[in-house]
Every structure is written in C-alpha cells, then in structure tokens.
Design a protein around this motif. Sequence first.
Motif, short mmCIF file in Angstrom:
data_model
loop_
_atom_site.label_atom_id
_atom_site.label_comp_id
_atom_site.label_asym_id
_atom_site.label_seq_id
_atom_site.Cartn_x
_atom_site.Cartn_y
_atom_site.Cartn_z
N GLY A 156 -4.27 10.70 6.66
CA GLY A 156 -4.95 11.34 5.71
C GLY A 156 -4.00 12.24 4.89
N ALA A 157 -3.53 13.03 5.47
CA ALA A 157 -2.55 13.91 4.97
C ALA A 157 -1.39 13.17 4.13
CB ALA A 157 -1.67 14.99 5.77
N ALA A 158 -0.96 12.02 4.61
CA ALA A 158 0.13 11.34 4.08
C ALA A 158 -0.50 10.55 2.65
CB ALA A 158 0.48 9.90 4.79
N VAL A 159 -1.67 10.20 2.80
CA VAL A 159 -2.23 9.64 1.59
C VAL A 159 -2.63 10.78 0.44
CG1 VAL A 159 -4.61 8.99 0.89
CG2 VAL A 159 -3.55 7.68 2.73
N ASP A 160 -2.84 12.07 0.84
CA ASP A 160 -2.99 13.04 0.00
C ASP A 160 -1.58 13.33 -0.53
OD1 ASP A 160 -5.55 13.86 0.51
OD2 ASP A 160 -5.07 15.21 1.99
N TYR A 161 -0.70 13.31 0.03
CA TYR A 161 0.70 13.55 -0.39
C TYR A 161 1.08 12.57 -1.46
CZ TYR A 161 5.65 14.88 -0.28
OH TYR A 161 6.87 15.63 -0.73
N LEU A 162 1.09 11.20 -1.17
CA LEU A 162 1.30 10.15 -2.04
C LEU A 162 0.39 10.22 -3.33
CD1 LEU A 162 1.45 7.04 0.31
CD2 LEU A 162 3.52 8.09 -0.97
N SER A 163 -0.88 10.63 -3.08
CA SER A 163 -2.00 10.72 -4.38
C SER A 163 -1.66 11.74 -5.33
CB SER A 163 -3.24 10.91 -3.91
OG SER A 163 -3.60 9.97 -2.99
N VAL A 194 0.78 -1.06 0.11
CA VAL A 194 0.09 0.00 0.00
C VAL A 194 0.85 1.25 -0.09
CG1 VAL A 194 -1.85 1.17 1.28
CG2 VAL A 194 -2.09 -1.30 0.99
N PRO A 195 1.95 1.33 0.71
CA PRO A 195 2.61 2.60 0.64
C PRO A 195 3.43 2.67 -0.53
CG PRO A 195 3.28 1.14 2.54
CD PRO A 195 2.52 0.28 1.82
N HIS A 196 3.62 1.74 -1.57
CA HIS A 196 4.69 1.75 -2.41
C HIS A 196 3.96 1.76 -3.96
CE1 HIS A 196 7.86 1.74 0.31
NE2 HIS A 196 7.14 0.85 1.00
N MET A 197 2.63 1.24 -3.97
CA MET A 197 2.15 1.02 -5.52
C MET A 197 0.71 1.15 -5.40
SD MET A 197 2.58 -3.32 -5.56
CE MET A 197 4.10 -3.19 -5.42
N PRO A 198 0.13 1.17 -6.62
CA PRO A 198 -1.27 1.24 -6.49
C PRO A 198 -2.03 0.03 -6.24
CG PRO A 198 -0.55 1.75 -8.75
CD PRO A 198 0.48 1.31 -8.05
N VAL A 199 -2.94 0.14 -5.03
CA VAL A 199 -3.60 -1.09 -4.79
C VAL A 199 -5.08 -0.94 -4.50
CG1 VAL A 199 -4.01 -2.59 -2.61
CG2 VAL A 199 -1.75 -1.71 -3.01
N ASN A 200 -5.75 -1.62 -5.35
CA ASN A 200 -7.23 -1.57 -5.56
C ASN A 200 -8.02 -2.83 -4.75
OD1 ASN A 200 -10.04 -1.83 -6.53
ND2 ASN A 200 -9.33 0.16 -7.55
N VAL A 201 -8.52 -2.69 -3.65
CA VAL A 201 -9.27 -3.87 -2.95
C VAL A 201 -10.24 -4.60 -4.01
CG1 VAL A 201 -8.53 -3.24 -0.77
CG2 VAL A 201 -10.52 -2.13 -1.66
N GLN A 202 -11.11 -3.71 -4.45
CA GLN A 202 -12.16 -4.38 -5.29
C GLN A 202 -11.65 -5.02 -6.64
OE1 GLN A 202 -16.30 -2.19 -5.10
NE2 GLN A 202 -14.78 -0.32 -4.86
N ALA A 203 -10.42 -4.47 -7.30
CA ALA A 203 -9.89 -4.90 -8.41
C ALA A 203 -9.17 -6.31 -7.83
CB ALA A 203 -8.90 -4.22 -8.85
N MET A 204 -8.70 -6.56 -6.76
CA MET A 204 -8.02 -7.96 -6.38
C MET A 204 -9.29 -8.83 -5.68
SD MET A 204 -5.47 -7.30 -3.00
CE MET A 204 -4.91 -5.97 -3.34
N ASP A 205 -10.27 -8.00 -5.22
CA ASP A 205 -11.23 -8.80 -4.51
C ASP A 205 -11.02 -9.50 -3.34
OD1 ASP A 205 -13.96 -9.40 -4.33
OD2 ASP A 205 -13.57 -11.40 -5.29
N CYS A 206 -9.89 -9.04 -2.58
CA CYS A 206 -9.47 -9.49 -1.23
C CYS A 206 -10.63 -9.48 -0.03
CB CYS A 206 -8.42 -9.04 -0.52
SG CYS A 206 -8.59 -7.12 -0.29
N ASP A 207 -10.63 -10.30 0.93
CA ASP A 207 -11.81 -9.94 1.92
C ASP A 207 -11.51 -9.01 2.94
OD1 ASP A 207 -13.86 -12.27 1.07
OD2 ASP A 207 -11.97 -13.28 0.98
#
Lengths: 415, 134
Positions: free
Chosen positions: A292-299, A210-223
């Motif tokens: 939340g601010a960290a996520v903004d920075y990465l985004s 999650v810190p290093h690459m795009p991760v999409n929980v719905q695309a991978m469909d993990c529980d």
Amino acid sequence: MHTQREFFDVHAVRRDFPILQQRVNGKPLVFLDSAASSQKPLPVLEAMERVYREAYANVHRGVYALSEAATAAYDEARAKIARFIGAPAVENIVFTRNATEALNLLAYAYARAFLREGDEILLTELEHHANFVPWMVLARERNVTLKFIPLTPEGLLDLDAFERLLTERTRIVTFAHVSNVLGTITDPAPIIARAHAAGAIVIVDGSQSVPHMPVNVQAMDCDFLVFSGHKMLGPTGIGVLYGKRALLEAMPPFLTGGDMISYVGFDDVRWNDVPLKFEAGTPAFVEAIGLGAAVDYLSALGMDAVRAHEAQLTAYALERLSEVSGVRIYGPQDPQRRGGVIAFTVNRIHPHDLASLLDQHGIAIRAGHHCAQPLHQRLGVNATARASFYIYTEPSEIDALAEGIEHAKRALRIS
Amino acid sequence: MAMSDLYREHILDHYENPRHHGTLADADFSHEESNPLCGDHVRIDVKLSEDKTRIADAAFSGEGCIISQAATSMLLESVMGWRIDDVEQLDPQHVLSLIGVPLTANRVKCALLGLKVLKTGIKLWKLQQMQHSA
C-alpha cells in the motif's frame, strides 16, 4: 548524451533508496535488474517497520485495539491497490503471495472448475514460465489444448494469427501485458474485446506493466489481472489477483483453512465472502501494508510520469547500445512499443560471462533465459543478457552499461 | 577481486582451446544436462578401459559460459585414466581448485555442471550394468 526531460526529480527519488548509495566492487552500484525485483524506498520500509513496532497483532481475529489497528491498515492497503488499478471495489482484490500464486489460483480454482476436455486455452509464445507451466500441468491433467499466439519478427504479438487461433472452443485467453524479455507492450483492450466476443475470459499478466505504467482494469475490461508487489517497490511475499466479482464468486476456493470460512461444523463448511474466500490462513498483512505504501509512492510520482521517464530511458538505451559493436538487441525497436527492459547479446560473449564482468564494475544485470525458455527457443538463443529500468534509473547508468560492455570485450580479447 | 582474476589466462585458454572437446563414436555411455538457471548445456561421452573400471577417453560438447566450458575441459583433462569409482566420489573442490579463482555461489553451479554430468553418467551406467546382470 542528449538532453533528457525530467518527469520527476530522479535525484530526490534516489535519495529514498538507501541501497542505491552503496558501492559494489569499489564502484557505485548501477542496478539494472528491476524487472526481476525492484528496490524499496524508505516510506515502504518505514510503513512495515511501523506496523511491527507499533500496531502488530493478527488481523480479522482480535477485538482489542492492536488487532483493530492492524486490520484497518490491511483493509486500507487493499483499498489503495483497488484504486491504483481502477478496480470497482475492494472485493475485487485478492491478496496472494505473488503473480505466480495468483496464476496457479486461477489454473486450479477457475480452470479446473469450469474447463472441460477439448476446451482450449490461448496463450502466447513470450509468456513467463509463471503463465506457462500452470496451464501446461492443467492441459496434461484435463486434456485441455494449449495454443500459442506467435510473434512477428519484430517481437509483437501476431494479431492475425490470434484471430485464426481464437475458436468457439477457446475458454481462456491469457497474455503478458508487457514482456519481461522483449519489453513488448501489448494493447490489451482489442484482444480482450475479441476474446469476449468469442466467449472466452481473459487473464492479463500485469507483472511488468502495473509497476511501470497506468493500468486500468475497467478500461481494458479484463476478467483477471495478476501482479507481484516486489516488482513495484513493495516487499516480497505479496501479490495481487484482481477478478471480476461474479467470476470470483462463482469460483470454488483454492487453499482452505482459517479466515476463508464463514462457518465450520463437523459435517458442514461454508466459504467466506470474496475476497477472503481466497485468503486462507494468516495473510501477509504487513507486506500488504508495505505494498500500500509502495502504491502511494508511485501515485505521488504519477504513473504517466513513471512511464514517460522509462520510455525516455529506453529510447536512450536502444540508441546507446546499438552503437556498441557486436551488440544485438531483441524485441521492438520502437521505444513507444516497449517497456523499460532490454534483452541483448554481445557477439562471442556468453551472457553469464558478461554479467560477471559487468559485476566487477558494480553493474547488476540479469543473464539467462529470464524464466522464458520457450521464447528463447523461438529467438534461437540459449540465453540473453537483460538490463531493465525503473524510477531510480539515470541515463548515466546506461552510459556505464555501454562502457562496461566495451571493458568486457577487452577483457575477453574481443575487439 | 579484479576482473582479470575471474578470467585468468588459464581459464580463457581452456575456453578458447578446449581439451577433449567433441563426441566419441565408440563411447560406453553418454550423459547430458543443463543448468536451468542459465541454459548452459554439457554433454559428456565416456569410453571405458577394457575391464570397464577406468576412464580410457572422454569428450564433451555443448555450449555455455566460459566458466562451465573451461571447468569441464579442465575436469576431463584431469580424470583421464582414473577409476570411475573414484570419479563418482570426487569432491567438487577438485574442480574449484582447477579453476583456482574464487567464484560466487551462482557461478559455482556453472563450474560444477560438467562434474555433475560426469558423475550422473557413471551412476546411470552402473545402474544399467546391474540391471543387465540381474
């Protein structure tokens, strides 16, 4: 050094990290231990300070302006994190202390409620202790069987073995999306599809992805997906458990107390709705706002760019370190199949001594088993040295590491 | 601190030519422990004097960093013939003085691993003797 592409302005990024400006033992700091915990940029520090200076009061309690402001900021942080990992709604996001606590929550609340004697949990040989010990404790307590997906000689998950180990008794499949030692990136979607077909749920440890690459929980469909804030520019003490809503709703609570209830009488208690059902007590809401601010920075950098930057650094480091005689690198050789973490040993130098000698040059690396002792047993070594990269890492720091190893060899009279 | 300070000649010498290295076939007791932080491992075998009050001989084995192995080598060299009661009370500063260079907190754990193994070994042996005589 080869020409490196710029995926974003690394110098501008570095200016946002005051800690990187310092000198250690008279040398500029070369920080190569972000896999253990990342440094924090000014916007994260400022967001947290702003709450404490201007808008601090307990959340979900007061009806006065300060509490409303803090609650709104906390809720907004949860929404940012939901968007960041592609979760369908804020209700899928449970705040925990870190990935370790999220995994313990699952071992206690999910597994103890739904697993029976003889059920099987399938994990892998490269798990961090955080995704190992909670299941081990559960297995002993409930007579649940643990099985381990082995690794190929290159350090990838052996998917043929996975097929053989997956049975109708398998109830949980769990694995690290990216290994914190070998850097191995495991493509989650095919494993998750197979596990679901066999009737198992899947928990992905996203601490190093999650810190290093795009991760999409719905695309991978993990529980479930777990990760820690402090490894992704956020503060310590805040982590995330993503869960599918139906599962979160079916699970009993983990910790109990205030905030996680909807009604308490002398002989009756009713749980709050998800996600608050799992957040007993005053939450680490300032830390959540910092995350939340960290996520903004990465985004703002873009997670595709973050991944491309690190893949390029990793390719350069694999090449540069393999030129140093006596260096042995563990894990996949293909930089596209590994995250920005390189575990290695230097012939005749214990990793601890290497780390001490590099520290004399201002270079910070990790030495030890990196909370993955079973994996090190498989690798046949007690300890490794580990260098790991992030958005602020520059190729010149990899040169400094390679030169530092040569210095260490000379200091210990190893040619 | 310059690099040469941490890996000074006498430390490298003890690492490259460890004293009392190996195992003892006729040991009165053995004990081993690991440093969970780094996986360094030390085992110490102890042969006691006839009256079982003093260290007659000792040997260590295991693997780990220069600091843990050199410190154990220096420790065993220094406690030959000592009363085990005194070794049990030994101040960690004794080992740090033998090392003679300042260590960071995490490296102090490396340096004191051998002492911890030796002290725990003595304690467990005494406990066993008490149980035997009880």
